[in-house]
Design a protein around this motif. Structure first.
Motif, PDB file in Angstrom:
ATOM      1  N   HIS A  83       0.833  -1.216   0.000  1.00 44.10           N
ATOM      2  CA  HIS A  83       0.000   0.000   0.000  1.00 44.10           C
ATOM      3  C   HIS A  83       0.860   1.256   0.000  1.00 44.10           C
ATOM      4  O   HIS A  83       0.568   2.219  -0.692  1.00 44.10           O
ATOM      5  N   TRP A  84       1.929   1.221   0.795  1.00 43.75           N
ATOM      6  CA  TRP A  84       2.801   2.400   0.906  1.00 43.75           C
ATOM      7  C   TRP A  84       3.435   2.704  -0.453  1.00 43.75           C
ATOM      8  O   TRP A  84       3.475   3.849  -0.886  1.00 43.75           O
ATOM      9  N   CYS A  85       3.935   1.671  -1.108  1.00 41.26           N
ATOM     10  CA  CYS A  85       4.578   1.876  -2.413  1.00 41.26           C
ATOM     11  C   CYS A  85       3.562   2.401  -3.426  1.00 41.26           C
ATOM     12  O   CYS A  85       3.861   3.317  -4.199  1.00 41.26           O
ATOM     13  N   ALA A  86       2.358   1.825  -3.406  1.00 41.37           N
ATOM     14  CA  ALA A  86       1.324   2.285  -4.349  1.00 41.37           C
ATOM     15  C   ALA A  86       1.017   3.762  -4.107  1.00 41.37           C
ATOM     16  O   ALA A  86       0.923   4.551  -5.045  1.00 41.37           O
ATOM     17  N   SER A  87       0.918   4.150  -2.833  1.00 43.77           N
ATOM     18  CA  SER A  87       0.550   5.549  -2.556  1.00 43.77           C
ATOM     19  C   SER A  87       1.718   6.498  -2.803  1.00 43.77           C
ATOM     20  O   SER A  87       1.513   7.703  -2.897  1.00 43.77           O
ATOM     21  N   HIS A  88       2.934   5.984  -2.930  1.00 52.05           N
ATOM     22  CA  HIS A  88       4.088   6.842  -3.229  1.00 52.05           C
ATOM     23  C   HIS A  88       4.554   6.690  -4.691  1.00 52.05           C
ATOM     24  O   HIS A  88       5.618   7.185  -5.056  1.00 52.05           O
ATOM     25  N   GLY A  89       3.779   5.986  -5.485  1.00 50.00           N
ATOM     26  CA  GLY A  89       4.118   5.831  -6.906  1.00 50.00           C
ATOM     27  C   GLY A  89       5.404   5.061  -7.147  1.00 50.00           C
ATOM     28  O   GLY A  89       6.121   5.340  -8.108  1.00 50.00           O
ATOM     29  N   LEU A  90       5.688   4.094  -6.282  1.00 47.37           N
ATOM     30  CA  LEU A  90       6.942   3.329  -6.420  1.00 47.37           C
ATOM     31  C   LEU A  90       6.661   1.931  -6.948  1.00 47.37           C
ATOM     32  O   LEU A  90       5.696   1.290  -6.512  1.00 47.37           O
ATOM     33  N   SER A  91       7.513   1.453  -7.866  1.00 40.48           N
ATOM     34  CA  SER A  91       7.325   0.070  -8.293  1.00 40.48           C
ATOM     35  C   SER A  91       7.903  -0.869  -7.247  1.00 40.48           C
ATOM     36  O   SER A  91       8.919  -0.561  -6.613  1.00 40.48           O
ATOM     37  N   LEU A  92       7.225  -1.999  -7.088  1.00 41.58           N
ATOM     38  CA  LEU A  92       7.599  -2.958  -6.047  1.00 41.58           C
ATOM     39  C   LEU A  92       7.588  -4.369  -6.621  1.00 41.58           C
ATOM     40  O   LEU A  92       6.660  -4.744  -7.335  1.00 41.58           O
ATOM     41  N   HIS A  93       8.629  -5.134  -6.291  1.00 45.09           N
ATOM     42  CA  HIS A  93       8.589  -6.576  -6.531  1.00 45.09           C
ATOM     43  C   HIS A  93       8.565  -7.226  -5.147  1.00 45.09           C
ATOM     44  O   HIS A  93       9.546  -7.155  -4.409  1.00 45.09           O
ATOM     45  N   ALA A  94       7.435  -7.841  -4.787  1.00 47.61           N
ATOM     46  CA  ALA A  94       7.334  -8.550  -3.506  1.00 47.61           C
ATOM     47  C   ALA A  94       7.165 -10.021  -3.836  1.00 47.61           C
ATOM     48  O   ALA A  94       6.308 -10.393  -4.645  1.00 47.61           O
ATOM     49  N   GLU A  95       7.990 -10.857  -3.208  1.00 49.68           N
ATOM     50  CA  GLU A  95       7.993 -12.272  -3.580  1.00 49.68           C
ATOM     51  C   GLU A  95       7.842 -13.140  -2.335  1.00 49.68           C
ATOM     52  O   GLU A  95       8.557 -12.959  -1.357  1.00 49.68           O
ATOM     53  N   LEU A  96       6.905 -14.072  -2.423  1.00 47.60           N
ATOM     54  CA  LEU A  96       6.693 -15.009  -1.308  1.00 47.60           C
ATOM     55  C   LEU A  96       7.625 -16.201  -1.476  1.00 47.60           C
ATOM     56  O   LEU A  96       7.629 -16.835  -2.530  1.00 47.60           O
ATOM     57  N   THR A  97       8.427 -16.476  -0.454  1.00 46.40           N
ATOM     58  CA  THR A  97       9.364 -17.610  -0.513  1.00 46.40           C
ATOM     59  C   THR A  97       9.145 -18.527   0.700  1.00 46.40           C
ATOM     60  O   THR A  97       8.339 -18.210   1.592  1.00 46.40           O
ATOM     61  N   ASP A  98       9.926 -19.619   0.736  1.00 49.68           N
ATOM     62  CA  ASP A  98       9.894 -20.507   1.910  1.00 49.68           C
ATOM     63  C   ASP A  98      11.260 -20.492   2.602  1.00 49.68           C
ATOM     64  O   ASP A  98      11.627 -21.440   3.293  1.00 49.68           O
ATOM     65  N   TYR A  99      12.039 -19.421   2.392  1.00 51.68           N
ATOM     66  CA  TYR A  99      13.416 -19.383   2.909  1.00 51.68           C
ATOM     67  C   TYR A  99      13.470 -19.510   4.435  1.00 51.68           C
ATOM     68  O   TYR A  99      14.356 -20.174   4.974  1.00 51.68           O
ATOM     69  N   GLY A 100      12.557 -18.846   5.117  1.00 56.44           N
ATOM     70  CA  GLY A 100      12.580 -18.857   6.588  1.00 56.44           C
ATOM     71  C   GLY A 100      12.340 -20.252   7.142  1.00 56.44           C
ATOM     72  O   GLY A 100      13.196 -20.818   7.846  1.00 56.44           O
ATOM     73  N   PRO A 101      11.175 -20.882   6.823  1.00 59.69           N
ATOM     74  CA  PRO A 101      10.928 -22.241   7.305  1.00 59.69           C
ATOM     75  C   PRO A 101      12.023 -23.216   6.880  1.00 59.69           C
ATOM     76  O   PRO A 101      12.473 -24.040   7.669  1.00 59.69           O
ATOM     77  N   ARG A 102      12.508 -23.103   5.623  1.00 61.69           N
ATOM     78  CA  ARG A 102      13.557 -24.019   5.144  1.00 61.69           C
ATOM     79  C   ARG A 102      14.844 -23.900   5.953  1.00 61.69           C
ATOM     80  O   ARG A 102      15.527 -24.878   6.221  1.00 61.69           O
TER      81      ARG A 102
END
Ligand SMILES: Nc1ncnc2c1ncn2[C@@H]1O[C@H](COP(=O)(O)OP(=O)(O)OP(=O)(O)O)[C@@H](O)[C@H]1O
Length: 249
Positions: A83-102
């Protein structure tokens, strides 16, 4: 008045100290495409906010792209960043991973979960920079992180290295930068609160119990009764680091 409004003392300090380091070290140049690594924690959120201001002040154009790796403990935790990036006009790549549990399974027998997870994350961030054609990758480390890294290296590796403000990777195709490396944690927290940045808690089970946390606690004990001790350690290491790793300052 500029679009970001009147700044408080802590906010001004963040913006000007970051600008000084960026200018003094020739950290970015015209046309730089900066990937901003944002965890959702206070340090990288503050860096992101400051970089949006510096981007408007710089006398040449640079682009910002926010990169977030969700470690997989809470699949929706990055919603405030989206939401913050959208309201500031910033492009965002957000990626869901399993790095933490792994990192907390048998797959990782040799290293601490923290080391393993951050190694996977760093590798992925480098790949994203390559895929998006980014020239720079910005990390939100601050002066406290530099001091802790320095002492960890002394205690564990017998080396006197802290963090670099500006470091080339892949034959110079990517510059890893730490624009907020001169800021102390107290100022970062204060400015982030005043900007009401939607920081969220790290839900990793190992959060707060790493070797890094141990060294930080040890240092806090050393400087808790005398502010000069903290300032002297900061200044000695920062001077040493910045002079070692930067072209000019
Ligand atoms: N999940 C993530 N996604 C993208 N970048 C990350 C992530 N986690 C950490 N980083 C980047 O690596 C830097 C150092 O990570 P570290 O885990 O030491 O966090 P930190 O010093 O507590 O900072 P923060 O308060 O931003 O979490 C962060 O400032 C950020 O730039």
């Amino acid at each position: 008045m500029a679009s970001w409004g009147k700044l408080t003392f802590a906010q001004k300090k963040c913006v000007s100290a970051t600008g000084r380091l960026m200018q003094g070290t020739g950290m970015v140049e015209s046309g730089a495409r900066i990937g901003v690594a944002a965890s959702g924690g206070v340090d990288s959120f503050l860096m992101l906010k400051v970089l949006t201001i510096r981007q408007a002040i710089m006398p040449f154009p640079v682009e910002l792209m926010v990169l977030h790796i969700n470690a997989g403990f809470d699949t929706a935790s990055h919603a405030p960043l989206t939401h913050w990036c959208a309201s500031h006009g910033l492009s965002l790549h957000a990626e869901l991973t399993d790095y933490g549990p792994r990192a907390h399974t048998e797959e990782n027998r040799k290293n601490s979960p923290c080391f393993y997870c951050s190694m996977l994350r760093r590798k992925r961030l480098f790949e994203l920079c390559r895929d998006y054609g980014l020239t720079h990758l910005a990390f939100g480390h601050n002066a406290d992180d530099n001091v802790v890294t320095f002492f960890m290296n002394v205690l564990q590796n017998g080396r006197t290295d802290g963090l670099s403000a500006h470091e080339p990777f892949f034959d110079g195709r990517l510059q890893v930068i730490r624009p907020t490396m001169m800021l102390d944690k107290g100022t970062v927290i204060k400015a982030a609160r005043q900007w009401e940045l939607p920081v969220w808690e790290n839900t990793c089970p190992s959060n707060g119990s790493t070797k890094r946390d141990e060294v930080h606690d040890w240092l806090r004990q050393a400087w808790k009764n005398d502010k000069r001790i903290k300032n002297n350690i900061f200044n000695a290491i920062l001077r040493h680091q910045v002079h070692l790793t930067c072209q000019k300052l």
